[in-house]
Design a protein around this motif. Structure first.
Motif, PDB file in Angstrom:
ATOM      1  N   UNK A  66      40.017 103.524  50.277  1.00  0.00           N
ATOM      2  CA  UNK A  66      41.238 102.488  50.733  1.00  0.00           C
ATOM      3  C   UNK A  66      42.709 103.704  50.219  1.00  0.00           C
ATOM      4  N   UNK A  67      42.318 104.550  49.646  1.00  0.00           N
ATOM      5  CA  UNK A  67      43.802 105.264  49.312  1.00  0.00           C
ATOM      6  C   UNK A  67      44.144 106.210  50.091  1.00  0.00           C
ATOM      7  N   UNK A  68      42.881 106.459  50.741  1.00  0.00           N
ATOM      8  CA  UNK A  68      42.529 108.631  51.734  1.00  0.00           C
ATOM      9  C   UNK A  68      43.845 107.554  53.351  1.00  0.00           C
ATOM     10  N   UNK A  69      43.240 105.865  53.695  1.00  0.00           N
ATOM     11  CA  UNK A  69      43.345 105.707  54.829  1.00  0.00           C
ATOM     12  C   UNK A  69      44.962 105.688  54.591  1.00  0.00           C
ATOM     13  N   UNK A  70      45.482 104.859  53.722  1.00  0.00           N
ATOM     14  CA  UNK A  70      46.927 104.691  53.258  1.00  0.00           C
ATOM     15  C   UNK A  70      47.593 105.971  53.232  1.00  0.00           C
ATOM     16  N   UNK A 116      42.887 109.956  40.444  1.00  0.00           N
ATOM     17  CA  UNK A 116      41.633 110.920  41.013  1.00  0.00           C
ATOM     18  C   UNK A 116      42.323 110.699  42.053  1.00  0.00           C
ATOM     19  N   UNK A 117      42.275 109.458  43.076  1.00  0.00           N
ATOM     20  CA  UNK A 117      42.368 109.231  44.474  1.00  0.00           C
ATOM     21  C   UNK A 117      43.048 109.573  44.933  1.00  0.00           C
ATOM     22  N   UNK A 118      44.346 108.873  44.798  1.00  0.00           N
ATOM     23  CA  UNK A 118      45.556 109.274  44.884  1.00  0.00           C
ATOM     24  C   UNK A 118      45.868 110.628  45.155  1.00  0.00           C
ATOM     25  N   UNK A 119      45.688 111.225  43.845  1.00  0.00           N
ATOM     26  CA  UNK A 119      45.939 112.798  43.956  1.00  0.00           C
ATOM     27  C   UNK A 119      45.102 113.649  45.104  1.00  0.00           C
ATOM     28  N   UNK A 120      43.573 113.307  44.728  1.00  0.00           N
ATOM     29  CA  UNK A 120      42.790 114.290  45.829  1.00  0.00           C
ATOM     30  C   UNK A 120      43.286 113.907  46.943  1.00  0.00           C
ATOM     31  N   UNK A 134      54.313 116.172  41.166  1.00  0.00           N
ATOM     32  CA  UNK A 134      53.364 114.163  41.136  1.00  0.00           C
ATOM     33  C   UNK A 134      53.866 113.990  39.347  1.00  0.00           C
ATOM     34  N   UNK A 135      54.422 112.314  39.529  1.00  0.00           N
ATOM     35  CA  UNK A 135      54.492 112.414  38.331  1.00  0.00           C
ATOM     36  C   UNK A 135      53.725 110.713  37.239  1.00  0.00           C
ATOM     37  N   UNK A 136      52.833 111.259  36.464  1.00  0.00           N
ATOM     38  CA  UNK A 136      51.568 109.818  36.272  1.00  0.00           C
ATOM     39  C   UNK A 136      52.351 109.477  34.615  1.00  0.00           C
ATOM     40  N   UNK A 137      52.400 107.906  34.987  1.00  0.00           N
ATOM     41  CA  UNK A 137      52.614 107.375  34.110  1.00  0.00           C
ATOM     42  C   UNK A 137      51.283 107.040  33.132  1.00  0.00           C
ATOM     43  N   UNK A 138      51.676 107.295  31.855  1.00  0.00           N
ATOM     44  CA  UNK A 138      50.616 107.038  31.066  1.00  0.00           C
ATOM     45  C   UNK A 138      51.092 105.851  29.860  1.00  0.00           C
ATOM     46  N   UNK A 139      51.557 106.204  28.160  1.00  0.00           N
ATOM     47  CA  UNK A 139      51.739 105.344  27.669  1.00  0.00           C
ATOM     48  C   UNK A 139      52.183 105.837  26.607  1.00  0.00           C
ATOM     49  N   UNK A 140      52.444 105.521  25.702  1.00  0.00           N
ATOM     50  CA  UNK A 140      52.783 105.834  23.803  1.00  0.00           C
ATOM     51  C   UNK A 140      51.225 105.928  23.102  1.00  0.00           C
ATOM     52  N   UNK A 141      50.713 104.468  24.045  1.00  0.00           N
ATOM     53  CA  UNK A 141      49.237 104.253  23.233  1.00  0.00           C
ATOM     54  C   UNK A 141      47.647 105.415  23.867  1.00  0.00           C
ATOM     55  N   UNK A 142      49.191 106.007  24.375  1.00  0.00           N
ATOM     56  CA  UNK A 142      47.647 107.196  25.295  1.00  0.00           C
ATOM     57  C   UNK A 142      47.780 108.421  24.269  1.00  0.00           C
ATOM     58  N   UNK A 143      48.874 107.976  24.235  1.00  0.00           N
ATOM     59  CA  UNK A 143      49.684 109.557  22.360  1.00  0.00           C
ATOM     60  C   UNK A 143      48.718 109.149  21.096  1.00  0.00           C
ATOM     61  N   UNK A 144      49.244 107.782  20.518  1.00  0.00           N
ATOM     62  CA  UNK A 144      49.251 107.449  19.782  1.00  0.00           C
ATOM     63  C   UNK A 144      47.319 106.866  19.302  1.00  0.00           C
ATOM     64  N   UNK A 163      46.895 115.487  33.897  1.00  0.00           N
ATOM     65  CA  UNK A 163      48.372 116.300  34.242  1.00  0.00           C
ATOM     66  C   UNK A 163      48.688 117.693  33.613  1.00  0.00           C
ATOM     67  N   UNK A 164      47.964 117.839  32.586  1.00  0.00           N
ATOM     68  CA  UNK A 164      48.276 118.853  32.012  1.00  0.00           C
ATOM     69  C   UNK A 164      46.943 120.068  32.723  1.00  0.00           C
ATOM     70  N   UNK A 165      45.765 119.709  32.421  1.00  0.00           N
ATOM     71  CA  UNK A 165      44.748 120.103  33.343  1.00  0.00           C
ATOM     72  C   UNK A 165      45.381 120.932  34.926  1.00  0.00           C
ATOM     73  N   UNK A 166      45.578 119.380  35.436  1.00  0.00           N
ATOM     74  CA  UNK A 166      46.182 119.651  37.017  1.00  0.00           C
ATOM     75  C   UNK A 166      46.805 120.639  37.086  1.00  0.00           C
TER      76      UNK A 166
END
Ligand code: NAD
Length: 244
Positions: A66-70, A116-120, A134-144, A163-166
């Protein structure tokens, strides 16, 4: 670099504010939503009223086909996507021992499979054009790490690693990939918290208030802009100082 921005989960909250801001910045905007077609249409209406192009797209970001079709539909209707904002997300507060395998997998599917889907889907065209951000929305909970949000924290930490690897991989192709890690932002996602808890969270924030969707949209707008042309692989944290 302007062009076409795809903002996922843009019918409300942070995604809505980001779609409106990127339209102001000069982008034609693909306003993506899961189900809320009327709310997404209202966002498009507001953008068009200001003389900019916008169109609504529906799909589950966890659904690869569905993401690829969009993305194909957006490219045909609006042109190549030059800015992708991966904002769609879900939250859940639960003791780790109560998280079911289905809830665990859904959290990963929406946040990790989703980006993965949208970036791919979007990157081949960006790489061909040697342009895109590209901007990805993470969260402070992903940091702490957040207690009673182990699955959410895990998924949001994965967004930072992704984000860092890509960013390293596609930097030579002229594409920047960054991340925002918001603190507590007053949106529908926080609807389950009572006023007392929200006030306590505001008090614990050095800037003494909760964030607004616009606080995050402004950070995204900066990262997408040419002013951030030498910034990639970074985590910008609109969090009022909660995590320093
Ligand atoms: P929200 O619930 O208002 O918006 C989330 C949007 O994502 C909704 O439009 C929803 O329909 C969409 N969505 C959810 N699952 C989807 C799916 N499978 N496919 C497509 N769309 C889907 O919440 P928000 O606060 O605006 O959250 C936006 C992003 O910001 C999320 O990624 C969230 O994790 C992140 N975030 C929010 C906060 C906060 O305090 N509100 C803090 C840090 C990070």
């Amino acid at each position: 670099m302007k062009g076409v921005a795809l903002v996922t989960g843009a019918s409300r909250g942070i995604g809505r504010a980001t779609a409106l801001q990127l339209a102001k910045d000069g982008f034609a905007v693909a306003v993506h939503c899961l189900h809320s077609i009327d709310e997404a249409e209202a966002v498009c209406h507001q953008i068009r009223a200001n003389g900019k192009q916008a169109q609504t797209y529906l799909c589950d970001v966890a659904d690869t086909a569905a993401v690829h079709r969009m993305v194909q539909d957006i490219q045909l209707a609006l042109g190549p996507i030059t800015a992708l904002v991966n904002n769609a997300g879900i939250a859940q507060q639960k003791l780790f021992t109560d998280i079911t395998p289905e809830e665990w997998h859904r959290m990963m599917a929406v946040h990790v499979d989703g980006i993965y889907n949208t970036c791919h889907a979007v990157l081949p065209e960006m790489i061909r054009n040697h342009a895109g951000t590209i901007v990805n929305v993470s969260s402070m909970w992903g940091q702490t790490g957040g207690s009673c949000e182990v699955h959410y924290s895990t998924a949001k930490a994965a967004v930072i690693g992704f984000t860092k690897a890509l960013a390293k991989e596609v930097g030579p192709a002229g594409i920047r990939v960054n991340c925002v890690a918001p603190g507590v932002i007053k949106t529908d996602m926080m609807a389950g918290f009572d006023e007392e808890t929200l006030s306590a969270l505001a008090e614990e924030t050095p800037l003494c208030r909760l964030g607004t969707p616009e606080d995050v949209a402004n950070a995204v707008s900066f990262l997408v802009s040419e002013q951030a042309g030498f910034i990639t692989g970074q985590v910008l944290a609109p969090n009022g100082g909660t995590v320093i």
